[in-house]
Structures are given as C-alpha cells and as structure tokens.
Write an enzyme that holds these catalytic residues in place. Structure first.
Site, PDB file in Angstrom:
ATOM      1  N   ILE A  44       0.814  -1.213   0.000  1.00  0.00           N
ATOM      2  CA  ILE A  44       0.000   0.000   0.000  1.00  0.00           C
ATOM      3  C   ILE A  44       0.847   1.263   0.000  1.00  0.00           C
ATOM      4  O   ILE A  44       0.330   2.376  -0.018  1.00  0.00           O
ATOM      5  CB  ILE A  44      -0.959   0.026   1.211  1.00  0.00           C
ATOM      6  N   VAL A  53       5.280   2.748  -0.736  1.00  0.00           N
ATOM      7  CA  VAL A  53       6.701   2.502  -0.916  1.00  0.00           C
ATOM      8  C   VAL A  53       7.459   3.758  -0.524  1.00  0.00           C
ATOM      9  O   VAL A  53       6.917   4.862  -0.535  1.00  0.00           O
ATOM     10  CB  VAL A  53       7.041   2.120  -2.378  1.00  0.00           C
ATOM     11  N   GLY A  71      11.482   1.266   2.660  1.00  0.00           N
ATOM     12  CA  GLY A  71      11.062  -0.031   2.150  1.00  0.00           C
ATOM     13  C   GLY A  71       9.587  -0.002   1.788  1.00  0.00           C
ATOM     14  O   GLY A  71       8.986   1.058   1.634  1.00  0.00           O
ATOM     15  N   ASN A  72       8.981  -1.188   1.666  1.00  0.00           N
ATOM     16  CA  ASN A  72       7.573  -1.291   1.309  1.00  0.00           C
ATOM     17  C   ASN A  72       6.684  -1.278   2.550  1.00  0.00           C
ATOM     18  O   ASN A  72       7.096  -1.685   3.631  1.00  0.00           O
ATOM     19  CB  ASN A  72       7.306  -2.582   0.522  1.00  0.00           C
ATOM     20  N   LYS A  97       5.407  -1.854   7.864  1.00  0.00           N
ATOM     21  CA  LYS A  97       6.501  -1.256   7.092  1.00  0.00           C
ATOM     22  C   LYS A  97       7.733  -2.139   7.266  1.00  0.00           C
ATOM     23  O   LYS A  97       8.251  -2.302   8.365  1.00  0.00           O
ATOM     24  CB  LYS A  97       6.797   0.167   7.579  1.00  0.00           C
ATOM     25  N   ASP A 105      10.072  16.571   7.483  1.00  0.00           N
ATOM     26  CA  ASP A 105       9.599  16.114   6.173  1.00  0.00           C
ATOM     27  C   ASP A 105       8.083  16.258   6.093  1.00  0.00           C
ATOM     28  O   ASP A 105       7.368  15.318   5.725  1.00  0.00           O
ATOM     29  CB  ASP A 105      10.020  14.665   5.935  1.00  0.00           C
TER      30      ASP A 105
END
Length: 803
Positions: free
Chosen positions: A476, A478, A482-483, A497, A593
């Site tokens: 869902i 990236v 990681g994914n 995650k 961020d």
C-alpha cells in the site's frame, strides 16, 4: 570562464616557454629559478622524444633535497599537478629513480618511481599563503620532475560535507582533507581532453572500468539542452559529461533485476571520496525514474529521484559519498546502479560520470604511512596507545564472554520458544516496560494495543502470516525505507513497514523512527503498535489509515473531492499533530519532512502525521537551532534552513505553509509542466495573494462553496508560515488558532445559508436549498495537551450576545 588568482606553470629543465592547447603557458626553467631552492642544477632534455606534449621533453633532476616555494594570493583549494616522464639520458637512469614529494601539509608521494608517462593530480586545501613542494631523493637515488602546475580551484568545487557509508550519516571535514584524483570518467561518453574541460581536467571513457558492457547502453544528447541549476556550475563538470550517460540495456523491458557495475582498483588503508554525476537525459516526463546506487555492495542512495531534486529533466546533479577504508576490502571501489523496487516509473537507472579521490590518512599522507613531518602513522606513543587499547578490548572480551557463558547455563527451559535469542540473553530491551526485569513479550496472545514504549514485539512468523507472506498485492506504499503492506493481526487491520536490512539508510531511518515513536502518543500522530527485529528484520507495525495520504484526495488519483470543511478539519488535525511534536516535550521534536504524503487519513478522515524517519530532536532551551545537513523534500524545504543548515521548528512551519496551499489549490508544490511563474506553488500563490487574486489559485471544485472570509483567513495563515525568515513565522499553536477560526467562519456561514434556505423553501422554487456537507468532526479521544486552544473557545465566544 574561471580565472584563477594563482597561476604557476613551470616547464622544469626547459630552456624556453611552452604553450599548450588548453591555454596554459609554462615558464622556462630559467624564468622560474626564483621559485626553486636547490643545491644542484641538473637539466636533461630530449628534443626528439615522441611525447604528447613538449612539457615532457625536458626535466629537472635533483640528487639532494630541493624545494619549490610559491607565494599565493589566497588560501583555500588549489590544484597541484605533477608531470613525470623518465627521459633517456647517458647520465641518469631516471626510470630507476626513487624519491618522495611533500607539501607543507601533506605527503604526496613516497618511494615513488615513474617508469612511463605519469601525471599526478591533487586538490590541496592550502592553509598558508606560502606553499612549498619538496623533492627528496631516496638514498643513493635521484628525484626528477618534468612540469609543475599550482593554480587556484573554485572554492565551491569541493564542499565540506558528504554522505558517509560507514558509519551511515553525514561526513564533515572535507575542506580539511587533501585529495588525490584517482579516476575521472565520462560514463557513456567520449574522451574529454583538458582543453575541452572547464577547469583543465581530463575525463576518460568508461570502457576500461565497466564490468559487463552488454548490460549498459550509451545515451547521448546535444550539450545545449543541459541547463545547470542553482548550486551546480559548469566547474563541477562540463556539459559534455552530463550530455552522455550509461543506462540499463533493454531499459524498458518488463523485468529488470540486474545492476550495471564499474570497478576502480584502489589502494587499501585509505578513505575515498566518490563523486557521482547524474543528469536525466533518458526520461520523457518527470517523476518517471527511480533507481538505487550501491558502492562496494552497500546502498549509497535508495530510490534516487532526480526529478524531486532538480525539478527538471536534463538538469545536472552530483552526489558526494565518502567510502571508509574499512569498506575497501578487495582493493577496489565498485559503483553499481540498478532499478528501484518501487512499482512506479520506468525500470531503468543512469550514471553520467564518476570521480574517485583518495583522501589523506591520519598522518596527512596520500602515499604511505609517513607524514610530511616524518612521523609514522603508528610511531612512538601511538604504538603504546594501540597496545593499551588492544589489551583493554581483549580483557573486556573475556569478561563479556564469561558473563554470556554464565547466562547460558542459567537460560530458561523455554528459551527456544522465546521471540529471539537476544530476548533472554541481553538484560535490557528498548521497548520493555521494565529494565533488568521480566519481559512481557513472551506471550504471542497479548493485546495488540499496549502502553509500552515500543508496543508489542512480534515474531517474524506472525508478520508473514498477517501480510500473506508479504504478498505484492498487499503493498500500500513505498519509500526509501522499504515497502508498506496491509496486514491483519488479531482481527485488526494494520500497516506493516518492512525495511531493507542491507540498506544503511534504512537502518538509520528505522532507528530514528523507533526512537521518536517510542516517546510519542497523540491522536493526530500515527500510532506505533509494535515491531519485529527477528532475523535482522526491520519491521514496524502501525495503525492502518484506510483513506491513505492527503495528497491522493487533492489531486492525481481521481478521488471524490474534499469539501472545504473537510479540508479545514484535516489541516487542523495535522496542525495539532505538529504542535504536539514541537511542544510535547521539553526539547521538542522537528519532523523535517512535512508534506501531503506524510499526512494520513483514517476511516473518518481524521488527519495524522506520519513518517518520522528524518525527524530530529529540537535544540531545547539552551540553543535556538540544530546544526544539521539539509534533508527534506523538494518544494517544501525551508529556504533559510537550506541556506544556513540550521534546523528549527519554524522549518516545519514553512513546510506546513506549502501543505496549506496544496489544500487550497489542489496542485503539487512543484509542477515543472506549468509556466515559469507557476512552477513553484508557494511563490505563485503568494504573488497572487499580494495582487488580490486569491480566486485565481483556488481549487475550481470549491468555487461557490467556500466563504470568502474563511478563505482569506486560511490564506493569511499560509502566508505567515511562508515568511522568508523563521523568526517572522508563527508557531504551530498560532497557525492552529487561525485555522480553527477559519473553520468557525465557514461553519457559521454554512449554518446561516441553511437557515435562509429553510425559511425560503416554500416561497420559491428558484432558490434551491444549500447542500450542507456531511460533518467530518474528529471523534473525541483522550484529551491531548494542545487541545485546549481554538475551536472550543471560539464556540463559546460565538454564543455570547453583542450589543
């Protein structure tokens, strides 16, 4: 064209000046005699020698120490180029000569012999205006030199910092180093000679360094399409370097699982600065190229997105990476590029140029273990220190081993069923509710939602089962870490995650995220449920946010548009989360961020801040900023932070101002496809506001449903966030108050329209009732420390009767 302040070129041993095609004029030996201090005078030449340049047809030979001394106009970076060719003579056998070369500050060559044409190039950060080069013959030998160059290099050619691979993080102090150029390669292109370079450098083809040429394809474009961005000049590399590249062969095939590799033989025991040059000349659109870069098998850059850095195609970019000597275990520096694992974008990777520089060691030597002062790297007391440290380490190892043996004999009967070897062997767990106490992670049936700092420690089998063995269909999200997979644990949907255990960047972000989330609990921050560190895995388990990132609901995904009220409530929720970060502890936390992809929405469209991999602890009360390397996302980055590398919570405020404009306008922070004045959302929106043209930037779907005063208050809040200087920006508490006020105005306006419509419902069919958007009020949860502001007070004030 760069004009160096210092310009010393000497054709040693020559009886005439020599001019070269790159525009340099070398003084004759006689004209340069004032620079030299030597006890002997031996000049050799071979006018008929077949040499690439006349500077190699003569040489100066020294049987005793000799020193060239130059008075410089300025300190700082200087090129030093030494040219050697052992000329055939009846007197000296120069190919057998062995000698040392020193400057004031660094050893350049030790026990050096030149058997053929050799040019040594150095970048020396000179600290004194008197700069010397000393030649020292070895015993019963001679030293010689054909030509010397000493000239100023641009100050910004080498910055002070770069990315370090071991340890992972920022490397500072490059400006205190001396560098030797080992390789300068024009990847995918042709030879660039000194007369065609902006600084007299030579760039060779990559044919001799690429491991398998069949895996790469050369790409070339016209040099006139290369446009340098701010901060990158042609002095970094000429357009010719950026106009050629190597990309993956058969780059657009369905499956790309290989890397393109280059190998550069180097000497062990030294650190190396690797400068990689990139320029996207292969893509036809922005945000279509994501690739990984590896150096000596370690991830140097994960999912490099040149579009997010440069904002344009065919725009040069370079990355400086410091490779520690501990990673140079096979006498080589290898550079590899390969496709990212991201689902989006072309399966491709590019490289335009490589430069490899050797860095001086601890005794200021670029060749051998003797510094210019004669000291060896491990001489005298250093040897004693090393011995003492070695003994202490050995003693500590015995003590530690003894403790582990005792612990092993006292191991619990069910140790094999525990979550990990470390869970009983090591006395301290970062996430336990007790220290040196009994772990509460033993049961796999414990509740998912725990109050411990790190939540529950899951077994890897639990994680695999919850994600259906990390099924690709369950991805869902990236990112660089990681994914992210959707999973189900104990009947509850979660987001999992999974980091790449071989990615140093991933390890860094994993640790940061754990440190931050372990001390954060707030209803507008995504909650950490637990983690898994079994088998070197780096897995974090979060609450699942079913409506995904805010950006998807604003543009790009064709989702139903958010109402103005929903946008206000989402903005308020995100502001509350940031306000808590900044004020929820004595030191405070800076997110670093803030952007619309890091604001997630749950099933009720409640906004929560996410992704704390770049977060930093605030400066606390003892300072007003944190000095740190610039990180963040293009388009959201605080310009003051970018200029000064001084991070404050006002940097988050600036980024949040950009988020507010995205909410208002429903467009990206940077959109290179638009006209020049509209590319940067913050600049364009503030320009429109100053001209009184707010309607021009408004999302068209909001026209007619937004109260003008509410929009004005909202835009004012965004404008204050985007002030050029941090001291002029509001706190997140002030921003929150203004957003809540804008919501009150909108709700009062909607209520008034509803009452008017109800009154006039039976009088005319021409006036249709105003549709009231469904409320997305945030459900009540545990009261947070920042929730006493704004909305509740304004609601009380609105019920007061005025005169």
């Amino acid at each position: 064209t760069f004009s160096p302040k210092d310009n010393f070129y000497i054709a040693c041993g020559s009886n005439e000046k020599i001019s070269t095609p790159d525009g340099k004029t070398y003084e004759s030996d006689q004209d340069a005699h004032g620079f030299l201090s030597a006890e002997d005078k031996y000049l050799v030449s071979d006018p008929n020698a077949n040499v690439p340049s006349k500077i190699y047809s003569s040489a100066r030979v020294f049987l005793k120490d000799a020193t060239y001394t130059f008075t410089l106009q300025d300190s700082g970076w200087h090129w030093v180029r030494l040219h050697f060719l052992p000329i055939k003579t009846d007197v000296f056998k120069l190919e057998s000569a062995s000698f040392n070369v020193y400057t004031n500050e660094v050893t350049l060559l030790h026990s050096f012999s030149a058997t053929n044409l050799t040019m040594k190039e150095y970048l020396i950060h000179v600290k004194s205006q008197r700069f010397s080069i000393r030649f020292e013959p070895q015993k019963n030998s001679a030293a010689f030199i054909n030509a010397i160059e000493v000239s100023t290099a641009p100050d910004k050619l080498i910055g002070d910092s770069g990315q370090s691979l071991s340890p992972v993080g920022q490397f500072h102090g490059l400006s205190h180093s001396s560098l030797e150029t080992m390789y300068r390669v024009n990847v995918g292109g042709s030879l660039i000679t000194a007369d065609n370079d902006t600084l007299g450098r030579t760039w060779v083809k990559d044919d001799g360094y690429i491991k398998n040429k069949n895996m790469a394809k050369d790409v070339n474009v016209q040099t006139n399409i290369i446009k340098y961005p701010n901060g990158v000049t042609p002095y970094i590399a000429p357009q010719t370097v950026y106009a050629s590249a190597a990309e993956m062969a058969d780059a657009n095939t369905m499956e790309q699982s290989f890397n393109v590799s280059w190998e550069f033989p180097v000497e062990k025991s030294y650190d190396y600065l690797v400068r990689l040059h990139f320029c996207d000349i292969v893509s036809t659109a922005l945000n279509d190229l994501y690739f990984n870069v590896y150096i000596n098998g370690k991830t140097a850059i994960s999912a490099l997105d040149l579009s997010s850095i440069t904002g344009k195609l065919a725009t040069p970019n370079f990355q400086d990476i410091v490779v520690d000597s501990s990673l140079v275990d096979q006498d080589k520096v290898s550079v590899q590029i390969g496709p990212s694992t991201l689902d989006s974008g072309a399966k491709n990777a590019i490289l335009n140029g490589v430069e490899v520089f050797k860095m001086n060691n601890t005794v200021s030597s670029l060749d051998g273990e003797f510094g210019p002062d004669g000291k060896a790297a491990f001489a005298g007391k250093h040897k004693k220190t090393v011995a003492a440290v070695g003994f202490a380490m050995m003693f500590g190892a015995f003590v530690g081993l003894g403790a582990m043996v005792i612990k092993w004999h006292k191991r619990p009967q069910d140790w094999q069923r525990r979550n990990s070897f470390s869970s009983w062997l090591l006395p301290l767990h970062a996430g336990d509710s007790t220290v040196f106490g009994k772990s509460n992670y033993g049961s796999n049936k414990s509740s998912i939602f725990t109050t411990g700092g790190l939540g529950r420690r899951f077994t890897f089998d639990e994680i695999k089962e919850s994600t259906k063995n990390f099924a690709a269909s369950g991805v869902i999200g990236v990112g660089g870490f990681g994914n992210v997979y959707i999973g189900t644990l104990d009947g509850t949907q979660v987001a999992v995650k999974r980091g790449n255990p071989h990615s140093e960047q991933g390890i860094n972000e994993f640790m940061t995220e754990i440190q931050m989330l372990s001390k954060l609990r707030h209803k507008h921050l995504v909650s950490l449920i637990g983690y898994c560190d079994e088998n070197s895995e780096m897995i974090l388990v979060y609450e699942y946010m079913s409506n995904g990132p805010l950006r998807d609901h604003l543009y790009g995904k064709n989702m139903p548009p958010l109402s103005w009220k929903q946008r206000l409530e989402i903005s308020i929720g995100a502001a509350r989360g940031l306000h808590y970060l900044h004020t929820g502890s004595a030191q405070g936390i800076i997110h670093r961020d803030v952007k619309t992809t890091n604001i997630l929405l749950d099933e009720n469209f409640v906004a929560k801040m996410a992704d704390f991999g770049l977060s930093k602890d605030g400066p606390g009360q003892q300072a007003d900023h944190v000095s740190t390397a610039v990180k963040g996302s293009f388009g959201y980055l605080d310009p003051e932070y970018f200029r000064k590398q001084q991070l404050t919570d006002k940097s988050d405020v600036y980024s949040f101002g950009v988020v507010l404009l995205e909410v208002l306008c429903a467009r990206p922070a940077i959109n290179p496809a638009l006209s020049r004045e509209q590319v940067n959302l913050a600049e364009w929106a503030m320009n429109c506001k100053r001209k009184g043209m707010l309607e021009k930037i408004l999302d068209p779907v909001l026209v007619g449903s937004i109260n003008p005063e509410s929009m004005k208050k909202f835009a004012e809040a965004a404008e204050k966030c985007l002030a050029e200087y941090g001291c002029d920006r509001p706190t997140m508490g002030d921003v929150l108050w203004n957003l809540e006020y804008a919501l009150q105005i909108q709700e009062a306006s909607a209520q008034g329209k509803t009452e008017d419509a109800s009154t006039n419902l039976n009088s005319t069919a021409a006036s249709a009732p105003v549709a009231v958007e469904p409320s997305a009020i945030i459900p009540e949860q545990t009261q947070a420390i920042d929730e006493q502001s704004g909305t509740a007070l304004l609601a009380q004030f609105s019920n007061l009767s005025g005169r």
